[in-house]
Write a protein that holds these residues in place. Structure first.
Motif, mmCIF file in Angstrom:
data_model
loop_
_atom_site.group_PDB
_atom_site.id
_atom_site.type_symbol
_atom_site.label_atom_id
_atom_site.label_comp_id
_atom_site.label_asym_id
_atom_site.label_seq_id
_atom_site.Cartn_x
_atom_site.Cartn_y
_atom_site.Cartn_z
ATOM 1 N N TYR A 1 0.818 -1.227 0.207
ATOM 2 C CA TYR A 1 -0.015 -0.064 -0.036
ATOM 3 C C TYR A 1 0.697 1.138 -0.040
ATOM 4 N N THR A 2 2.075 1.357 0.460
ATOM 5 C CA THR A 2 3.045 2.180 0.830
ATOM 6 C C THR A 2 4.010 2.244 -0.663
ATOM 7 N N ASP A 3 4.717 1.373 -0.949
ATOM 8 C CA ASP A 3 5.732 1.329 -1.964
ATOM 9 C C ASP A 3 5.219 1.125 -3.315
ATOM 10 N N VAL A 4 3.956 0.534 -3.312
ATOM 11 C CA VAL A 4 3.416 0.139 -4.858
ATOM 12 C C VAL A 4 2.268 1.298 -5.060
ATOM 13 N N LEU A 5 1.426 1.253 -4.356
ATOM 14 C CA LEU A 5 0.255 2.101 -4.348
ATOM 15 C C LEU A 5 0.531 3.509 -3.934
ATOM 16 N N GLY A 6 1.482 3.849 -3.222
ATOM 17 C CA GLY A 6 1.686 5.399 -3.003
ATOM 18 C C GLY A 6 1.198 5.849 -1.729
ATOM 19 N N PHE A 7 0.640 5.220 -0.906
ATOM 20 C CA PHE A 7 0.056 5.813 0.381
ATOM 21 C C PHE A 7 1.072 6.017 1.253
ATOM 22 N N VAL A 8 0.914 6.730 2.451
ATOM 23 C CA VAL A 8 1.957 6.847 3.292
ATOM 24 C C VAL A 8 1.321 6.470 4.696
ATOM 25 N N LYS A 9 2.399 5.786 5.681
ATOM 26 C CA LYS A 9 1.784 5.506 6.633
ATOM 27 C C LYS A 9 1.443 6.512 7.728
ATOM 28 N N LYS A 10 0.345 6.460 8.339
ATOM 29 C CA LYS A 10 -0.120 7.610 9.303
ATOM 30 C C LYS A 10 -0.264 7.212 10.623
ATOM 31 N N THR A 11 -0.477 5.836 11.126
ATOM 32 C CA THR A 11 -0.460 5.307 12.323
ATOM 33 C C THR A 11 0.151 3.923 12.516
ATOM 34 N N GLU A 12 0.700 3.610 13.496
ATOM 35 C CA GLU A 12 1.112 2.452 13.947
ATOM 36 C C GLU A 12 1.002 2.219 15.452
ATOM 37 N N VAL A 13 0.316 1.584 15.797
ATOM 38 C CA VAL A 13 0.101 1.050 17.536
ATOM 39 C C VAL A 13 0.409 -0.474 17.639
ATOM 40 N N PRO A 14 1.242 -0.675 18.367
ATOM 41 C CA PRO A 14 1.217 -2.330 18.735
ATOM 42 C C PRO A 14 -0.162 -2.766 19.563
ATOM 43 N N LEU A 15 -0.565 -3.792 19.088
ATOM 44 C CA LEU A 15 -1.591 -4.392 19.607
ATOM 45 C C LEU A 15 -1.577 -5.937 19.860
ATOM 46 N N GLY A 16 -0.694 -6.354 20.849
ATOM 47 C CA GLY A 16 -0.559 -7.764 20.831
ATOM 48 C C GLY A 16 0.409 -8.113 19.546
ATOM 49 N N GLU A 17 0.113 -9.307 18.950
ATOM 50 C CA GLU A 17 0.600 -9.666 17.710
ATOM 51 C C GLU A 17 0.420 -8.742 16.460
ATOM 52 N N ASP A 18 -0.450 -8.053 16.543
ATOM 53 C CA ASP A 18 -1.050 -7.193 15.437
ATOM 54 C C ASP A 18 -0.768 -5.828 15.560
ATOM 55 N N ARG A 19 -1.343 -4.850 14.849
ATOM 56 C CA ARG A 19 -0.957 -3.491 14.975
ATOM 57 C C ARG A 19 -2.366 -2.862 14.531
ATOM 58 N N TRP A 20 -2.625 -1.604 15.122
ATOM 59 C CA TRP A 20 -3.525 -0.659 14.547
ATOM 60 C C TRP A 20 -2.542 0.236 13.604
#
Length: 128
Positions: A20-39
């Protein structure tokens, strides 16, 4: 009222973030750890305070059959606006993106549908 957040279920958040970032060109906005996954959200670089797309893990038992049914029936999980569908199709195809529908004009709307590598079909669209 306005749309603040939408989501797409992904089978691998790291792979999805790269696509979604490298190919489609979006940029990361939020990254919050939630156990094994992330928001984990991305936004358009053209509207960094606009609608966020949550790259949501597809671990819930109902999600994989839902995603598989959408793909089987060739139904996109999301639709993203672009300025020029044929140009974006060519740019993405050169990056190795697989399309299930090449650019198709339908009156004042042109669409194409791609595989996001994370279990979803994504439509790109331009309205004249």
């Amino acid at each position: 009222m306005r749309i603040h957040l939408s989501s797409v279920f992904v089978d691998d958040q790291d792979k999805a973030l790269r696509f979604y970032t490298d190919v489609l060109g979006f940029v990361k906005k939020t990254e919050v750890p939630l156990g094994e996954d992330r928001w984990l959200t991305v936004v358009s670089p053209e509207d960094p305070d606009g609608t966020e797309l949550l790259l949501e893990p597809d671990g819930h038992p109902a999600v994989k059959p839902y995603k598989a049914a959408l793909v089987k029936d060739r139904i996109p999980a999301a639709s993203f606006a672009v300025d020029d569908v044929p140009a974006e199709f060519n740019r993405l195809r050169e990056l190795g993106v697989d399309f299930t529908q090449e650019p198709l004009e339908m009156g004042s709307v042109t669409t194409a549908v791609l595989d996001d590598t994370c279990g979803n079909l994504i439509q790109i669209v331009h309205s004249k």
